[in-house]
Design a protein around this motif. Structure first.
Motif, PDB file in Angstrom:
ATOM      1  N   GLY A  95       0.847  -1.320  -0.238  1.00 39.71           N
ATOM      2  CA  GLY A  95      -0.361   0.291   0.354  1.00 39.71           C
ATOM      3  C   GLY A  95       0.678   1.168   0.137  1.00 39.71           C
ATOM      4  O   GLY A  95       1.814   1.301   0.122  1.00 39.71           O
ATOM      5  N   PHE A  96       0.439   2.065   0.419  1.00 38.74           N
ATOM      6  CA  PHE A  96       0.997   3.795   0.725  1.00 38.74           C
ATOM      7  C   PHE A  96       1.265   3.898   1.902  1.00 38.74           C
ATOM      8  O   PHE A  96       0.693   4.233   2.764  1.00 38.74           O
ATOM      9  CB  PHE A  96      -0.309   5.026  -0.194  1.00 38.74           C
ATOM     10  CG  PHE A  96       0.187   6.112  -0.068  1.00 38.74           C
ATOM     11  CD1 PHE A  96       0.590   6.673  -1.255  1.00 38.74           C
ATOM     12  CD2 PHE A  96      -0.198   6.675   1.543  1.00 38.74           C
ATOM     13  CE1 PHE A  96       1.286   7.862  -1.356  1.00 38.74           C
ATOM     14  CE2 PHE A  96       0.919   8.393   0.867  1.00 38.74           C
ATOM     15  CZ  PHE A  96       1.457   9.174   0.053  1.00 38.74           C
ATOM     16  N   GLU A 104      -3.690   0.407   2.271  1.00 42.08           N
ATOM     17  CA  GLU A 104      -4.328  -0.125   0.801  1.00 42.08           C
ATOM     18  C   GLU A 104      -5.401   1.334   0.830  1.00 42.08           C
ATOM     19  O   GLU A 104      -5.617   1.346  -0.795  1.00 42.08           O
ATOM     20  CB  GLU A 104      -5.276  -1.357   1.383  1.00 42.08           C
ATOM     21  CG  GLU A 104      -4.573  -2.187   0.859  1.00 42.08           C
ATOM     22  CD  GLU A 104      -3.530  -2.412   1.779  1.00 42.08           C
ATOM     23  OE1 GLU A 104      -1.793  -2.859   1.729  1.00 42.08           O
ATOM     24  OE2 GLU A 104      -3.699  -2.346   2.971  1.00 42.08           O
ATOM     25  N   THR A 115      -7.606   6.535  -3.245  1.00 36.62           N
ATOM     26  CA  THR A 115      -6.754   5.867  -4.411  1.00 36.62           C
ATOM     27  C   THR A 115      -7.214   4.297  -3.548  1.00 36.62           C
ATOM     28  O   THR A 115      -7.012   4.412  -2.449  1.00 36.62           O
ATOM     29  CB  THR A 115      -5.355   6.517  -5.164  1.00 36.62           C
ATOM     30  OG1 THR A 115      -5.580   7.730  -5.294  1.00 36.62           O
ATOM     31  CG2 THR A 115      -4.772   5.229  -5.257  1.00 36.62           C
ATOM     32  N   TYR A 117      -4.784   0.887  -3.539  1.00 39.87           N
ATOM     33  CA  TYR A 117      -3.622   0.351  -3.720  1.00 39.87           C
ATOM     34  C   TYR A 117      -3.198  -1.335  -3.192  1.00 39.87           C
ATOM     35  O   TYR A 117      -3.162  -1.438  -2.257  1.00 39.87           O
ATOM     36  CB  TYR A 117      -2.718   0.998  -2.636  1.00 39.87           C
ATOM     37  CG  TYR A 117      -2.486   2.874  -3.409  1.00 39.87           C
ATOM     38  CD1 TYR A 117      -1.125   3.076  -3.808  1.00 39.87           C
ATOM     39  CD2 TYR A 117      -2.934   2.687  -2.667  1.00 39.87           C
ATOM     40  CE1 TYR A 117      -0.853   4.252  -4.294  1.00 39.87           C
ATOM     41  CE2 TYR A 117      -2.667   4.577  -3.058  1.00 39.87           C
ATOM     42  CZ  TYR A 117      -1.969   5.012  -3.823  1.00 39.87           C
ATOM     43  OH  TYR A 117      -2.007   6.701  -3.672  1.00 39.87           O
ATOM     44  N   SER A 120      -0.115  -4.292  -6.156  1.00 37.11           N
ATOM     45  CA  SER A 120       1.181  -3.779  -6.932  1.00 37.11           C
ATOM     46  C   SER A 120       1.161  -2.947  -7.360  1.00 37.11           C
ATOM     47  O   SER A 120       1.167  -1.759  -8.908  1.00 37.11           O
ATOM     48  CB  SER A 120       2.104  -4.463  -7.164  1.00 37.11           C
ATOM     49  OG  SER A 120       2.268  -5.419  -6.359  1.00 37.11           O
ATOM     50  N   GLN A 122      -2.805   0.344  -8.543  1.00 34.73           N
ATOM     51  CA  GLN A 122      -3.809   1.402  -7.833  1.00 34.73           C
ATOM     52  C   GLN A 122      -5.210   1.547  -8.916  1.00 34.73           C
ATOM     53  O   GLN A 122      -4.863   1.820 -10.647  1.00 34.73           O
ATOM     54  CB  GLN A 122      -2.508   3.260  -8.391  1.00 34.73           C
ATOM     55  CG  GLN A 122      -1.301   3.092  -7.813  1.00 34.73           C
ATOM     56  CD  GLN A 122      -0.687   4.142  -8.221  1.00 34.73           C
ATOM     57  OE1 GLN A 122      -0.988   5.196  -7.684  1.00 34.73           O
ATOM     58  NE2 GLN A 122       0.180   4.399  -7.237  1.00 34.73           N
ATOM     59  N   TYR A 123      -5.773   1.928  -8.169  1.00 31.77           N
ATOM     60  CA  TYR A 123      -7.392   2.425  -8.686  1.00 31.77           C
ATOM     61  C   TYR A 123      -7.787   3.625  -7.821  1.00 31.77           C
ATOM     62  O   TYR A 123      -7.877   3.530  -7.223  1.00 31.77           O
ATOM     63  CB  TYR A 123      -8.442   1.094  -8.580  1.00 31.77           C
ATOM     64  CG  TYR A 123      -7.904  -0.257  -9.049  1.00 31.77           C
ATOM     65  CD1 TYR A 123      -7.503  -0.966 -10.088  1.00 31.77           C
ATOM     66  CD2 TYR A 123      -6.743  -0.527  -8.037  1.00 31.77           C
ATOM     67  CE1 TYR A 123      -6.705  -1.930 -10.793  1.00 31.77           C
ATOM     68  CE2 TYR A 123      -6.349  -2.142  -8.564  1.00 31.77           C
ATOM     69  CZ  TYR A 123      -5.880  -2.429  -9.599  1.00 31.77           C
ATOM     70  OH  TYR A 123      -5.609  -3.749 -10.047  1.00 31.77           O
ATOM     71  N   ASP A 124      -8.582   4.528  -8.699  1.00 28.27           N
ATOM     72  CA  ASP A 124      -9.542   4.994  -8.701  1.00 28.27           C
ATOM     73  C   ASP A 124     -10.322   4.765  -8.084  1.00 28.27           C
ATOM     74  O   ASP A 124     -11.270   4.335  -9.177  1.00 28.27           O
ATOM     75  CB  ASP A 124      -9.793   6.213  -9.664  1.00 28.27           C
ATOM     76  CG  ASP A 124      -9.933   7.746  -9.486  1.00 28.27           C
ATOM     77  OD1 ASP A 124     -10.015   8.414  -8.141  1.00 28.27           O
ATOM     78  OD2 ASP A 124     -11.440   7.732 -10.181  1.00 28.27           O
TER      79      ASP A 124
END
Length: 222
Positions: A95-96, A104, A115, A117, A120, A122-124
């Motif tokens: 994650g970030f 996540e 976002t 995470y 591996s 990334q999803y808006d």
């Protein structure tokens, strides 16, 4: 049909979501139900920005609930930079990275976007992806948030771990407050009896009014 389904689900969240037999959180803009919830974090002094001072977390069998209070009265969905970080797998290496956790989910309430995470990638994401609800919808110095524990992003369940970490951060100003990383373990248990509600008018003389958000049309226009 999708709108009808979402309408039914939101009514269930507001009026039917339950916690355990000894306690219940309802997103009805009455925060007295949070009085018995232990404070997860509190600020020692005031600060710039909204000046967060209280952070609480709890859950029921369907939703993760979050409550936070500040010194400033503001609009959560118009205050760019108030962010929620959730380390949903309780693993700092994924994650970030934020204050020692691996988030996540990073959600910016003011942008109504975030976002995810995951794996591996990334999803808006938007409110709908987490089935997230915030109240109140007016300026306030406190807010409640509900997030679906069964939320799925790109076929991946968000909350697979029994323990998570959360951070709430005011990044709307340079020196805004960031809470410490709060460890939270999901509680398991049976819900108590639901409160009774009726849509019937108490008197035929009463006038019923329904308001609709015309600027952001339902869940599909964010």
């Amino acid at each position: 049909m999708c709108k009808s389904l979402f309408s039914s689900l939101i009514l269930l969240l507001f009026f039917g979501s339950s916690a355990f037999s000894q306690h219940r959180i309802l997103l009805d803009e009455n925060v007295s139900d949070w009085n018995s919830i232990e404070t997860a974090w509190t600020a020692a002094t005031s600060s710039d920005g909204i000046s967060l001072n209280t952070f609480k977390i709890t859950n029921d069998e369907q939703f993760l609930f979050i409550y936070f209070k500040s010194d400033l009265t503001y609009s959560l969905q118009n205050r760019d930079g108030v962010k929620l970080y959730i380390d949903s797998d309780n693993n700092s290496s994924t994650g970030f990275g934020k204050e020692g956790i691996g988030a996540e989910i990073v959600f910016n309430f003011g942008q109504r976007r975030g976002t995810a995470y995951l794996n591996s990638a990334q999803y808006d994401i938007a409110f709908t992806d987490l089935f997230m609800v915030t109240t109140p919808t007016i300026d306030s110095d406190w807010y409640e948030v509900a997030i679906n524990r069964n939320a799925v992003v790109n076929s991946t369940e968000i909350f697979e771990a029994g323990e998570i970490k959360l951070i709430l951060s005011d990044e709307s100003v340079q020196n805004g407050v960031t809470t410490s990383a709060v460890n939270y373990s999901f509680k398991e248990g049976s819900p108590g009896a639901l409160p009774e509600y009726s849509f019937s008018k108490k008197s035929a003389d009463h006038l019923r009014v329904i308001a609709h958000n015309v600027e952001f049309d339902s869940f599909f226009d964010n």
